[in-house]
Motif scaffolding. Sequence first.
Motif, PDB file in Angstrom:
ATOM      1  N   VAL A 120       0.850  -1.196   0.000  1.00  0.00           N
ATOM      2  CA  VAL A 120       0.000   0.000   0.000  1.00  0.00           C
ATOM      3  C   VAL A 120       0.885   1.247   0.000  1.00  0.00           C
ATOM      4  N   SER A 121       1.932   1.221   0.800  1.00  0.00           N
ATOM      5  CA  SER A 121       2.895   2.325   0.819  1.00  0.00           C
ATOM      6  C   SER A 121       3.514   2.529  -0.560  1.00  0.00           C
ATOM      7  N   ASN A 122       3.828   1.435  -1.220  1.00  0.00           N
ATOM      8  CA  ASN A 122       4.371   1.504  -2.583  1.00  0.00           C
ATOM      9  C   ASN A 122       3.373   2.183  -3.515  1.00  0.00           C
ATOM     10  N   ALA A 123       2.112   1.831  -3.417  1.00  0.00           N
ATOM     11  CA  ALA A 123       1.080   2.428  -4.274  1.00  0.00           C
ATOM     12  C   ALA A 123       0.913   3.920  -3.987  1.00  0.00           C
ATOM     13  N   ILE A 124       0.990   4.321  -2.728  1.00  0.00           N
ATOM     14  CA  ILE A 124       0.880   5.736  -2.375  1.00  0.00           C
ATOM     15  C   ILE A 124       2.049   6.524  -2.966  1.00  0.00           C
ATOM     16  N   GLY A 125       3.256   6.029  -2.757  1.00  0.00           N
ATOM     17  CA  GLY A 125       4.430   6.702  -3.307  1.00  0.00           C
ATOM     18  C   GLY A 125       4.372   6.795  -4.815  1.00  0.00           C
ATOM     19  N   PHE A 126       3.979   5.711  -5.434  1.00  0.00           N
ATOM     20  CA  PHE A 126       3.882   5.667  -6.891  1.00  0.00           C
ATOM     21  C   PHE A 126       2.832   6.663  -7.395  1.00  0.00           C
ATOM     22  N   SER A 127       1.701   6.742  -6.721  1.00  0.00           N
ATOM     23  CA  SER A 127       0.614   7.637  -7.141  1.00  0.00           C
ATOM     24  C   SER A 127       1.013   9.108  -7.043  1.00  0.00           C
ATOM     25  N   LEU A 128       1.697   9.472  -5.985  1.00  0.00           N
ATOM     26  CA  LEU A 128       2.165  10.849  -5.856  1.00  0.00           C
ATOM     27  C   LEU A 128       3.169  11.186  -6.956  1.00  0.00           C
ATOM     28  N   LEU A 180       3.064  -3.735 -12.937  1.00  0.00           N
ATOM     29  CA  LEU A 180       4.366  -4.308 -13.299  1.00  0.00           C
ATOM     30  C   LEU A 180       5.376  -4.076 -12.181  1.00  0.00           C
ATOM     31  N   ASN A 181       5.386  -2.870 -11.638  1.00  0.00           N
ATOM     32  CA  ASN A 181       6.279  -2.507 -10.540  1.00  0.00           C
ATOM     33  C   ASN A 181       6.060  -3.428  -9.341  1.00  0.00           C
ATOM     34  N   THR A 182       4.810  -3.592  -8.956  1.00  0.00           N
ATOM     35  CA  THR A 182       4.484  -4.422  -7.793  1.00  0.00           C
ATOM     36  C   THR A 182       4.826  -5.887  -8.040  1.00  0.00           C
ATOM     37  N   ALA A 183       4.547  -6.376  -9.249  1.00  0.00           N
ATOM     38  CA  ALA A 183       4.871  -7.775  -9.580  1.00  0.00           C
ATOM     39  C   ALA A 183       6.379  -8.020  -9.517  1.00  0.00           C
ATOM     40  N   ILE A 184       7.145  -7.074 -10.016  1.00  0.00           N
ATOM     41  CA  ILE A 184       8.606  -7.221  -9.991  1.00  0.00           C
ATOM     42  C   ILE A 184       9.107  -7.205  -8.550  1.00  0.00           C
ATOM     43  N   ILE A 185       8.595  -6.277  -7.739  1.00  0.00           N
ATOM     44  CA  ILE A 185       8.991  -6.233  -6.327  1.00  0.00           C
ATOM     45  C   ILE A 185       8.639  -7.546  -5.643  1.00  0.00           C
ATOM     46  N   TYR A 186       7.430  -8.011  -5.858  1.00  0.00           N
ATOM     47  CA  TYR A 186       6.992  -9.262  -5.235  1.00  0.00           C
ATOM     48  C   TYR A 186       7.896 -10.417  -5.651  1.00  0.00           C
ATOM     49  N   PHE A 187       8.180 -10.512  -6.937  1.00  0.00           N
ATOM     50  CA  PHE A 187       9.013 -11.602  -7.451  1.00  0.00           C
ATOM     51  C   PHE A 187      10.403 -11.583  -6.824  1.00  0.00           C
ATOM     52  N   PHE A 188      11.044 -10.430  -6.789  1.00  0.00           N
ATOM     53  CA  PHE A 188      12.416 -10.356  -6.274  1.00  0.00           C
ATOM     54  C   PHE A 188      12.485 -10.406  -4.753  1.00  0.00           C
ATOM     55  N   PHE A 235      13.635  -5.299   0.108  1.00  0.00           N
ATOM     56  CA  PHE A 235      12.478  -4.650  -0.501  1.00  0.00           C
ATOM     57  C   PHE A 235      12.884  -3.446  -1.346  1.00  0.00           C
ATOM     58  N   TYR A 236      13.767  -2.595  -0.839  1.00  0.00           N
ATOM     59  CA  TYR A 236      14.134  -1.378  -1.560  1.00  0.00           C
ATOM     60  C   TYR A 236      15.037  -1.659  -2.756  1.00  0.00           C
ATOM     61  N   VAL A 237      15.825  -2.698  -2.689  1.00  0.00           N
ATOM     62  CA  VAL A 237      16.626  -3.105  -3.858  1.00  0.00           C
ATOM     63  C   VAL A 237      15.685  -3.619  -4.948  1.00  0.00           C
ATOM     64  N   ALA A 238      14.712  -4.433  -4.556  1.00  0.00           N
ATOM     65  CA  ALA A 238      13.714  -4.924  -5.522  1.00  0.00           C
ATOM     66  C   ALA A 238      12.954  -3.755  -6.136  1.00  0.00           C
ATOM     67  N   LYS A 239      12.620  -2.770  -5.326  1.00  0.00           N
ATOM     68  CA  LYS A 239      11.912  -1.588  -5.819  1.00  0.00           C
ATOM     69  C   LYS A 239      12.771  -0.821  -6.824  1.00  0.00           C
ATOM     70  N   PHE A 240      14.050  -0.723  -6.582  1.00  0.00           N
ATOM     71  CA  PHE A 240      14.953  -0.041  -7.515  1.00  0.00           C
ATOM     72  C   PHE A 240      14.967  -0.746  -8.873  1.00  0.00           C
ATOM     73  N   ILE A 275      13.565   0.783 -12.720  1.00  0.00           N
ATOM     74  CA  ILE A 275      14.313   0.804 -13.988  1.00  0.00           C
ATOM     75  C   ILE A 275      13.504   0.149 -15.108  1.00  0.00           C
ATOM     76  N   LEU A 276      12.939  -1.019 -14.846  1.00  0.00           N
ATOM     77  CA  LEU A 276      12.165  -1.709 -15.877  1.00  0.00           C
ATOM     78  C   LEU A 276      10.890  -0.949 -16.238  1.00  0.00           C
ATOM     79  N   VAL A 277      10.242  -0.391 -15.246  1.00  0.00           N
ATOM     80  CA  VAL A 277       9.014   0.347 -15.498  1.00  0.00           C
ATOM     81  C   VAL A 277       9.309   1.673 -16.209  1.00  0.00           C
ATOM     82  N   PHE A 278      10.494   2.240 -15.989  1.00  0.00           N
ATOM     83  CA  PHE A 278      10.906   3.447 -16.718  1.00  0.00           C
ATOM     84  C   PHE A 278      10.859   3.205 -18.230  1.00  0.00           C
TER      85      PHE A 278
END
Length: 126
Positions: free
Chosen positions: A38-46, A84-92, A101-106, A110-113
């Motif tokens: 949920v925090s990821n979605a909030i940050g992403f939305s902003l 896509l971002n959330t799926a990649i984070i979840y996978f890694f 978590f933050y390395v997976a987010k990084f 990049i991929l979502v960029f």
Amino acid sequence: MDLFFRIIKFGLTGLLGMAIDFGATWLCKEKIKINKYVSNAIGFSLAVTNNYLINRVWTFQSKNEHWGAEFIKFLAVSLFGLALNTAIIYFFHHRKNGVNFYVAKFFAIILVFIWNFLANMLFTFN
């Protein structure tokens, strides 16, 4: 050459968005104790809202009078990017011996960029 500068502008806008995304995600997850996804979605939305405004004016110099429809396209691209971002984070992060978590987010950013630039150039702002 125009494409090169658009990528640079999109990247600089993305760096600001990434700072907003990481900052809001960290604040929500670590300080407010909201679920990490949920925090990821909030940050992403902003970050998405910020990035639309800057990309519309600076990167793609859109003159589209129907900015509401354009924003909906940008939002659709971004929501797919969020999935896509959330799926990649979840996978890694959740696999055995998963990465931080933050390395997976990084990696996800990049991929979502790449997805976001191409989709916005070809779909949103064309």
